[in-house]
Design a protein around this motif. Sequence first.
Motif, PDB file in Angstrom:
ATOM      1  N   ALA A 146       0.829  -1.208   0.000  1.00 58.56           N
ATOM      2  CA  ALA A 146       0.000   0.000   0.000  1.00 58.56           C
ATOM      3  C   ALA A 146       0.864   1.259   0.000  1.00 58.56           C
ATOM      4  N   ASP A 149       2.686   1.607  -3.405  1.00 62.73           N
ATOM      5  CA  ASP A 149       1.694   1.975  -4.425  1.00 62.73           C
ATOM      6  C   ASP A 149       1.383   3.469  -4.358  1.00 62.73           C
ATOM      7  N   GLU A 150       1.212   3.956  -3.145  1.00 62.75           N
ATOM      8  CA  GLU A 150       0.925   5.378  -2.971  1.00 62.75           C
ATOM      9  C   GLU A 150       2.094   6.218  -3.472  1.00 62.75           C
ATOM     10  N   LYS A 154       1.880   9.005  -6.323  1.00 63.49           N
ATOM     11  CA  LYS A 154       1.906  10.409  -5.901  1.00 63.49           C
ATOM     12  C   LYS A 154       3.237  11.110  -6.113  1.00 63.49           C
TER      13      LYS A 154
END
Length: 220
Positions: A146, A149-150, A154
């Motif tokens: 997670a 992935d962020e 971003k």
Amino acid sequence: MHRIQKALGNASSPYTVHGAAEILFKECAKHAAYKTPLVGTDEEIPTTEDGEEIGVSDEQALWHKEFRFPATFSTWSQITMLHMYLFTVRIRNAPPDQVKIWQRCLQDQFFYAAEDRMVVNHNMQAGIVRSRYLKDLYVQWRGLIAAYDEGIAKGDAVLAAAIWRNIFKAREDFDIRHLAQIVSYVRHSLQKLESVLLITKLVDFKFSSLSAEKAVIEIP
């Protein structure tokens, strides 16, 4: 290797995917591999400030040398999971019937190896203790996915923060150039993996040398 590659025409077959996942995992696990030759002897085993046993780096474990990471279980697991994550991103782009089995087989390889390392490298004989550690590792793995992935979505600042929390353990005494080097390594690895058109060709993939990233971020 040749027989596995020949059989990989069916990229959804459990037998062939298991063989491929074993190859992929070995590519992931070598970067911070280590041994603990003092385990089982009467000699005192060196430890980190957190009490984690320190081993001896394998010859291929360049991340220890490049970043001065200690040869510990947590270093090995975090760096191995980072490389597994990179493969996982590429696997997600495979046909839907292949994604789940490839992800599961790669993940299984990690947890088999982690438990084996607990026993062989750290003499952790109690199954209940190993089970607790493995559950913690699974939570780390899901959280790592997670977080990375962020970061991929971003931008480099968020990705760097995720790498700092996981690989550098949120330490304040770290070299910012090393963090930048790893961020660059992740980005370039994902670019290379994106060029692998068939999932079955991942068995031939090799991650680039860390030293190549020094020129990119201008480390003297």
